[in-house]
Scaffold this motif. Structure first.
Motif, PDB file in Angstrom:
ATOM      1  N   ASN A  56      20.563  -5.600  -3.073  1.00  0.00           N
ATOM      2  CA  ASN A  56      20.568  -4.807  -1.839  1.00  0.00           C
ATOM      3  C   ASN A  56      19.164  -4.244  -1.665  1.00  0.00           C
ATOM      4  O   ASN A  56      18.758  -3.344  -2.405  1.00  0.00           O
ATOM      5  N   LEU A  57      18.416  -4.798  -0.708  1.00  0.00           N
ATOM      6  CA  LEU A  57      17.025  -4.415  -0.511  1.00  0.00           C
ATOM      7  C   LEU A  57      16.857  -3.650   0.799  1.00  0.00           C
ATOM      8  O   LEU A  57      17.510  -3.953   1.795  1.00  0.00           O
ATOM      9  N   LYS A  58      15.971  -2.670   0.767  1.00  0.00           N
ATOM     10  CA  LYS A  58      15.638  -1.892   1.963  1.00  0.00           C
ATOM     11  C   LYS A  58      14.126  -1.855   2.123  1.00  0.00           C
ATOM     12  O   LYS A  58      13.392  -1.815   1.139  1.00  0.00           O
ATOM     13  N   ALA A  59      13.646  -1.843   3.376  1.00  0.00           N
ATOM     14  CA  ALA A  59      12.213  -1.797   3.670  1.00  0.00           C
ATOM     15  C   ALA A  59      11.882  -0.493   4.377  1.00  0.00           C
ATOM     16  O   ALA A  59      12.551  -0.099   5.339  1.00  0.00           O
ATOM     17  N   TYR A  60      10.839   0.195   3.870  1.00  0.00           N
ATOM     18  CA  TYR A  60      10.351   1.439   4.481  1.00  0.00           C
ATOM     19  C   TYR A  60       8.941   1.198   4.982  1.00  0.00           C
ATOM     20  O   TYR A  60       8.065   0.770   4.231  1.00  0.00           O
ATOM     21  N   LYS A  61       8.715   1.485   6.252  1.00  0.00           N
ATOM     22  CA  LYS A  61       7.391   1.309   6.836  1.00  0.00           C
ATOM     23  C   LYS A  61       6.619   2.612   6.670  1.00  0.00           C
ATOM     24  O   LYS A  61       7.002   3.653   7.205  1.00  0.00           O
ATOM     25  N   ILE A  62       5.497   2.559   5.929  1.00  0.00           N
ATOM     26  CA  ILE A  62       4.751   3.786   5.642  1.00  0.00           C
ATOM     27  C   ILE A  62       3.393   3.832   6.345  1.00  0.00           C
ATOM     28  O   ILE A  62       2.715   4.851   6.292  1.00  0.00           O
ATOM     29  N   LEU A  63       2.984   2.730   6.990  1.00  0.00           N
ATOM     30  CA  LEU A  63       1.774   2.708   7.807  1.00  0.00           C
ATOM     31  C   LEU A  63       2.029   1.825   9.024  1.00  0.00           C
ATOM     32  O   LEU A  63       2.626   0.753   8.900  1.00  0.00           O
ATOM     33  N   ASP A  64       1.584   2.270  10.196  1.00  0.00           N
ATOM     34  CA  ASP A  64       1.604   1.430  11.380  1.00  0.00           C
ATOM     35  C   ASP A  64       0.270   0.710  11.491  1.00  0.00           C
ATOM     36  O   ASP A  64      -0.764   1.203  11.015  1.00  0.00           O
ATOM     37  N   ALA A  65       0.279  -0.461  12.127  1.00  0.00           N
ATOM     38  CA  ALA A  65      -0.956  -1.212  12.310  1.00  0.00           C
ATOM     39  C   ALA A  65      -0.974  -1.861  13.682  1.00  0.00           C
ATOM     40  O   ALA A  65       0.059  -2.303  14.191  1.00  0.00           O
ATOM     41  N   THR A  66      -2.163  -1.906  14.297  1.00  0.00           N
ATOM     42  CA  THR A  66      -2.361  -2.648  15.547  1.00  0.00           C
ATOM     43  C   THR A  66      -3.574  -3.537  15.373  1.00  0.00           C
ATOM     44  O   THR A  66      -4.509  -3.212  14.631  1.00  0.00           O
ATOM     45  N   TYR A  67      -3.544  -4.710  16.065  1.00  0.00           N
ATOM     46  CA  TYR A  67      -4.616  -5.685  15.940  1.00  0.00           C
ATOM     47  C   TYR A  67      -5.102  -6.093  17.331  1.00  0.00           C
ATOM     48  O   TYR A  67      -4.363  -6.039  18.305  1.00  0.00           O
ATOM     49  N   SER A  68      -6.353  -6.549  17.385  1.00  0.00           N
ATOM     50  CA  SER A  68      -6.876  -7.157  18.603  1.00  0.00           C
ATOM     51  C   SER A  68      -7.899  -8.201  18.204  1.00  0.00           C
ATOM     52  O   SER A  68      -8.498  -8.130  17.129  1.00  0.00           O
ATOM     53  N   GLY A  69      -8.100  -9.184  19.097  1.00  0.00           N
ATOM     54  CA  GLY A  69      -9.068 -10.230  18.821  1.00  0.00           C
ATOM     55  C   GLY A  69      -8.524 -11.239  17.838  1.00  0.00           C
ATOM     56  O   GLY A  69      -7.390 -11.156  17.373  1.00  0.00           O
ATOM     57  N   THR A  70      -9.368 -12.235  17.534  1.00  0.00           N
ATOM     58  CA  THR A  70      -8.972 -13.280  16.595  1.00  0.00           C
ATOM     59  C   THR A  70     -10.157 -13.617  15.706  1.00  0.00           C
ATOM     60  O   THR A  70     -11.313 -13.304  16.016  1.00  0.00           O
ATOM     61  N   GLY A  71      -9.879 -14.303  14.655  1.00  0.00           N
ATOM     62  CA  GLY A  71     -10.930 -14.788  13.757  1.00  0.00           C
ATOM     63  C   GLY A  71     -11.823 -13.677  13.254  1.00  0.00           C
ATOM     64  O   GLY A  71     -11.386 -12.583  12.904  1.00  0.00           O
ATOM     65  N   ASP A  72     -13.175 -13.958  13.240  1.00  0.00           N
ATOM     66  CA  ASP A  72     -14.131 -12.986  12.722  1.00  0.00           C
ATOM     67  C   ASP A  72     -14.225 -11.739  13.586  1.00  0.00           C
ATOM     68  O   ASP A  72     -14.701 -10.695  13.146  1.00  0.00           O
ATOM     69  N   SER A  73     -13.785 -11.838  14.853  1.00  0.00           N
ATOM     70  CA  SER A  73     -13.881 -10.696  15.768  1.00  0.00           C
ATOM     71  C   SER A  73     -12.612  -9.862  15.785  1.00  0.00           C
ATOM     72  O   SER A  73     -12.484  -8.939  16.568  1.00  0.00           O
ATOM     73  N   GLN A  74     -11.675 -10.206  14.910  1.00  0.00           N
ATOM     74  CA  GLN A  74     -10.406  -9.476  14.892  1.00  0.00           C
ATOM     75  C   GLN A  74     -10.632  -8.050  14.396  1.00  0.00           C
ATOM     76  O   GLN A  74     -11.384  -7.810  13.453  1.00  0.00           O
ATOM     77  N   ALA A  75      -9.975  -7.082  15.031  1.00  0.00           N
ATOM     78  CA  ALA A  75     -10.070  -5.679  14.633  1.00  0.00           C
ATOM     79  C   ALA A  75      -8.675  -5.164  14.321  1.00  0.00           C
ATOM     80  O   ALA A  75      -7.684  -5.609  14.896  1.00  0.00           O
ATOM     81  N   VAL A  76      -8.590  -4.216  13.380  1.00  0.00           N
ATOM     82  CA  VAL A  76      -7.318  -3.642  12.988  1.00  0.00           C
ATOM     83  C   VAL A  76      -7.465  -2.131  12.885  1.00  0.00           C
ATOM     84  O   VAL A  76      -8.506  -1.624  12.466  1.00  0.00           O
ATOM     85  N   ALA A  77      -6.437  -1.415  13.290  1.00  0.00           N
ATOM     86  CA  ALA A  77      -6.414   0.044  13.171  1.00  0.00           C
ATOM     87  C   ALA A  77      -5.089   0.464  12.568  1.00  0.00           C
ATOM     88  O   ALA A  77      -4.031  -0.047  12.937  1.00  0.00           O
ATOM     89  N   TYR A  78      -5.154   1.385  11.591  1.00  0.00           N
ATOM     90  CA  TYR A  78      -3.960   1.874  10.922  1.00  0.00           C
ATOM     91  C   TYR A  78      -3.680   3.309  11.344  1.00  0.00           C
ATOM     92  O   TYR A  78      -4.591   4.100  11.569  1.00  0.00           O
ATOM     93  N   THR A  79      -2.402   3.643  11.396  1.00  0.00           N
ATOM     94  CA  THR A  79      -1.987   4.997  11.759  1.00  0.00           C
ATOM     95  C   THR A  79      -0.922   5.469  10.772  1.00  0.00           C
ATOM     96  O   THR A  79       0.048   4.739  10.498  1.00  0.00           O
ATOM     97  N   ILE A  80      -1.123   6.677  10.256  1.00  0.00           N
ATOM     98  CA  ILE A  80      -0.145   7.245   9.332  1.00  0.00           C
ATOM     99  C   ILE A  80       0.965   7.908  10.135  1.00  0.00           C
ATOM    100  O   ILE A  80       0.694   8.775  10.975  1.00  0.00           O
ATOM    101  N   PRO A  81       2.224   7.533   9.921  1.00  0.00           N
ATOM    102  CA  PRO A  81       3.325   8.211  10.615  1.00  0.00           C
ATOM    103  C   PRO A  81       3.290   9.716  10.299  1.00  0.00           C
ATOM    104  O   PRO A  81       2.961  10.113   9.180  1.00  0.00           O
ATOM    105  N   GLN A  82       3.641  10.528  11.261  1.00  0.00           N
ATOM    106  CA  GLN A  82       3.560  11.974  11.082  1.00  0.00           C
ATOM    107  C   GLN A  82       4.345  12.436   9.856  1.00  0.00           C
ATOM    108  O   GLN A  82       3.908  13.336   9.129  1.00  0.00           O
ATOM    109  N   ALA A  83       5.483  11.822   9.604  1.00  0.00           N
ATOM    110  CA  ALA A  83       6.320  12.241   8.473  1.00  0.00           C
ATOM    111  C   ALA A  83       5.667  11.956   7.126  1.00  0.00           C
ATOM    112  O   ALA A  83       6.066  12.535   6.112  1.00  0.00           O
ATOM    113  N   MET A  84       4.653  11.061   7.112  1.00  0.00           N
ATOM    114  CA  MET A  84       4.016  10.688   5.843  1.00  0.00           C
ATOM    115  C   MET A  84       2.653  11.339   5.659  1.00  0.00           C
ATOM    116  O   MET A  84       1.985  11.108   4.635  1.00  0.00           O
ATOM    117  N   VAL A  85       2.195  12.132   6.625  1.00  0.00           N
ATOM    118  CA  VAL A  85       0.861  12.731   6.551  1.00  0.00           C
ATOM    119  C   VAL A  85       0.721  13.591   5.295  1.00  0.00           C
ATOM    120  O   VAL A  85      -0.285  13.542   4.578  1.00  0.00           O
TER     121      VAL A  85
END
Length: 633
Positions: free
Chosen positions: A32-61
């Motif tokens: 019985n497995l459960k998954a908890y998401k502890i960081l949000d992530a958004t991406y833009s672009g592709t390949g070498d120009s790809q960018a990523v930004a992470y956001t800490i959920p308020q409950a995990m700050v």
């Protein structure tokens, strides 16, 4: 379970999946497995120009703000981020990026993050069984910690990126959870130094797991332990448990150890080992219709060993070595009736071994030498009592073997989860035997029980007619017992330091050679006192000193051969001689007799007589003066 962390890419409005896959030794569809998401992530672009930004959920700050890897220098993660001129989100994820493949850091973080997510009320997602896998579908990008609810432990930390790899797959691998460790150190109070620590008990604990016995009618399972010559095994102290159940010797398991009454078969089975704990069939109960133990049940063995006069002191360790052994396919090998619990024949199929778990214990000794400094030859003084007190700790390395994939390795992984150096075979072969059994080469034999190996025909051995002929054992193909017949592994050793604190108070008398040895000493702070001063001699001021020990570098540990480095410091009221080669210490104490006071009738009484005479003479002068004064009047 091995921890994994991937890094991929994502488009904000897309979702992906995480698939947990089984291995040859670990099934997941019954978990019985459960998954908890502890960081949000958004991406833009592709390949070498790809960018990523992470956001800490308020409950995990709060968790990220206080976690030790981020909250350094006495400051919170927020304060450190501000000092660096970056956001908290960037600060913590940039540190996590630098962890790379450091599985220890990732695992520690996953354990802490899982507890924090559950405490913070982060919504968990249940995995769905799909065939032999468990799948978390329709997941948005981010960093997830996946929990096995049966153990409440994380089995994986994974980054989901739905752009370049929308479907992340993780194959679980069983880690070897067996270990050997020192539990407690016996009380040293009032033990005599001239006993060299005899009577001091050290308790050891071996922890193993019941392997997967699916498909077996009988399953051999043996725990082996080898002690150094400086430790005396106490067989009466052995306690064996599976879970909370204490097992009975002679029925649930058999204890074999070195003693004079052993049969030749037991002696041969022991070899260099100090003892073997051989389980009675771990598959079924007496009736044979229900499982006796379950896969993954914890096996715990505790026992005592006593420090003896052969204990090694100085730079070399006293080594203990434990591991688990069991035949890979006991159905084919049959039971070994001569020694219950130990297979009589392991030729046909390889016997697997788990990684060895070592404990290396280091100790040193202090030799006190007492001499009479008033004689020209400074003769040794016998019968002087000294007491050594202090607070110390045993210096211990807990080491274990680790197997890693290596094309040049010599080990193969069996489906039982153990490793063997026996190469897999896909065809039967023969090997000569001196036993009155087996097979005889006979090209004319046409019986239904004939066996052809290579181009040679063999028939069963006949004791009545074949005693003078060569006879053989047919070794059956064993490739089916291996996870892979081509993947090889090499074996290395890793270690961690450990210590057991204790107080020491030992007394003893110098011998005819003027020496007293305090042996089996650990690192610590000590005070040496002369508690039995000989008549006619003066005692000494207490001598205080520290002893330190530096263990070998963890990467150089090959249990039983690595050397420690001893040193001393902060010596007060004495001088220590140090044997750097052997790692032992010596203090030489000169005993000086006191100054004898004068006896009655000597110069001492003469002083009093002289003083008395002066007083009388003074009185006479006063008398004469007074008389003269009277006449003048």
């Amino acid at each position: 379970m091995i921890m994994t962390m991937g890094s991929v890419a994502f488009a904000a409005d897309e979702t992906g999946s995480i698939t947990i896959k089984p291995s040859d030794t670990v099934a997941v569809n019954d978990k019985n497995l459960k998954a908890y998401k502890i960081l949000d992530a958004t991406y833009s672009g592709t390949g070498d120009s790809q960018a990523v930004a992470y956001t800490i959920p308020q409950a995990m700050v709060s968790f990220f703000n206080s976690y030790a890897e981020f909250a350094t220098g006495g400051k919170t993660a927020t304060e450190n981020a501000a000092a660096a001129g970056v956001t908290l989100d960037y600060y913590v994820t940039n540190i996590m990026k630098d962890w790379g493949d450091d599985s220890a850091k990732i695992k520690d973080f996953a354990v802490a993050a899982l507890a924090a997510a559950k405490a913070a009320g982060i919504t968990a997602t249940d995995g769905t069984v799909s065939g032999n896998n468990i799948v978390f579908s329709d997941r948005t990008p981010g960093y997830y910690v996946i929990e096995d609810t049966a153990t409440e432990e994380p089995i994986s930390a994974v980054m989901l990126d739905t752009v370049t790899n929308a479907n992340v797959e993780i194959t679980l691998k069983a880690s070897d959870e067996s270990k050997k460790e020192i539990v407690t150190v016996g009380d040293l109070a009032n033990s005599k130094a001239n006993e060299l620590g005899i009577g001091r008990d050290v308790e050891y604990k071996i922890t193993q797991k019941i392997p997967d016995t699916t498909g077996y009618d009988y399953f051999y399972y043996m725990i082996n332990d080898t002690l150094s010559t400086g430790l005396t095994f106490k067989p009466e102290s052995v306690v064996v448990k599976v879970g909370d159940k204490t097992l009975a010797a002679g029925s649930d398991y058999y204890l074999y150890y070195k003693n004079a009454s052993n049969s030749a078969e037991v002696t041969a089975a022991l070899g260099s080992k100090t003892f073997i704990i051989a389980f009675e069939n771990v598959v079924a109960d007496v009736a044979g219709d229900t499982p006796k133990y379950n896969t993954g049940d914890t096996v715990t063995v505790t026992y005592l060993a006593t420090v003896n006069s052969d204990a090694i002191v100085g730079v070399n360790p006293n080594t203990n070595d434990a591991n688990v052994t069991y035949s890979n396919n006991p159905n084919k090998d049959q039971r070994g009736d001569s020694v219950p619990g130990i297979p009589a024949n392991t030729t046909n199929h390889p016997v697997g071994e788990g990684p060895h778990k070592f404990t290396d214990t280091y100790s040193t000794k202090l030799t006190v030498y007492k001499e009479d400094a008033t004689t020209a030859t400074k003769t040794a003084l016998e019968g002087v009592e000294f007491t050594l007190t202090g607070s110390a700790k045993d210096v211990v390395i807990n080491a274990e073997e680790v197997y890693t994939v290596d094309p040049n390795g010599t080990y193969y992984l069996l489906k039982s989860g153990l490793y063997t150096e026996t190469a897999p075979s896909t065809a039967p072969s023969v090997t000569a035997t001196t036993a009155a059994s087996g097979w005889v080469a006979d090209s004319t034999y046409t019986g239904t029980d004939a066996r052809v190996v290579g181009s040679q025909v063999y028939r069963p051995y006949k004791p009545a007619t074949d005693s003078g002929k060569d006879h053989y054992i047919i070794v059956e193909p064993n490739a089916a017992d291996y996870v892979s017949t081509t993947t090889k592994y090499s074996k290395t050793t890793v270690s961690a330091d450990a210590a057991a604190d204790y107080t020491i108070s030992r007394s003893g008398l110098t011998g005819s050679d003027g020496t007293l040895v305090f042996s089996q000493l650990g690192a610590g702070s000590y005070t040496l006192s002369e508690t039995g001063v000989l008549p006619g001699f003066n005692g000494i001021a207490d001598i205080t000193f520290d002893i330190t020990c530096t263990l070998p570098d963890a990467t150089s540990v090959i249990a039983g051969t690595e050397k420690a480095t001893w040193a001393f410091a902060n010596v007060q009221n004495g001088t220590i001689e140090f044997d750097e080669t052997n790692g032992t210490f010596k203090i030489t104490i000169e005993n000086k007799s006191g100054t004898e006071l004068p006896s009655t009738g000597g110069i001492g009484t003469t002083i009093f007589y002289i003083l008395g005479s002066l007083l009388v003479l003074g009185a006479g002068i006063i008398l004469v003066t007074k008389r003269r004064m009277s006449v003048e009047k």
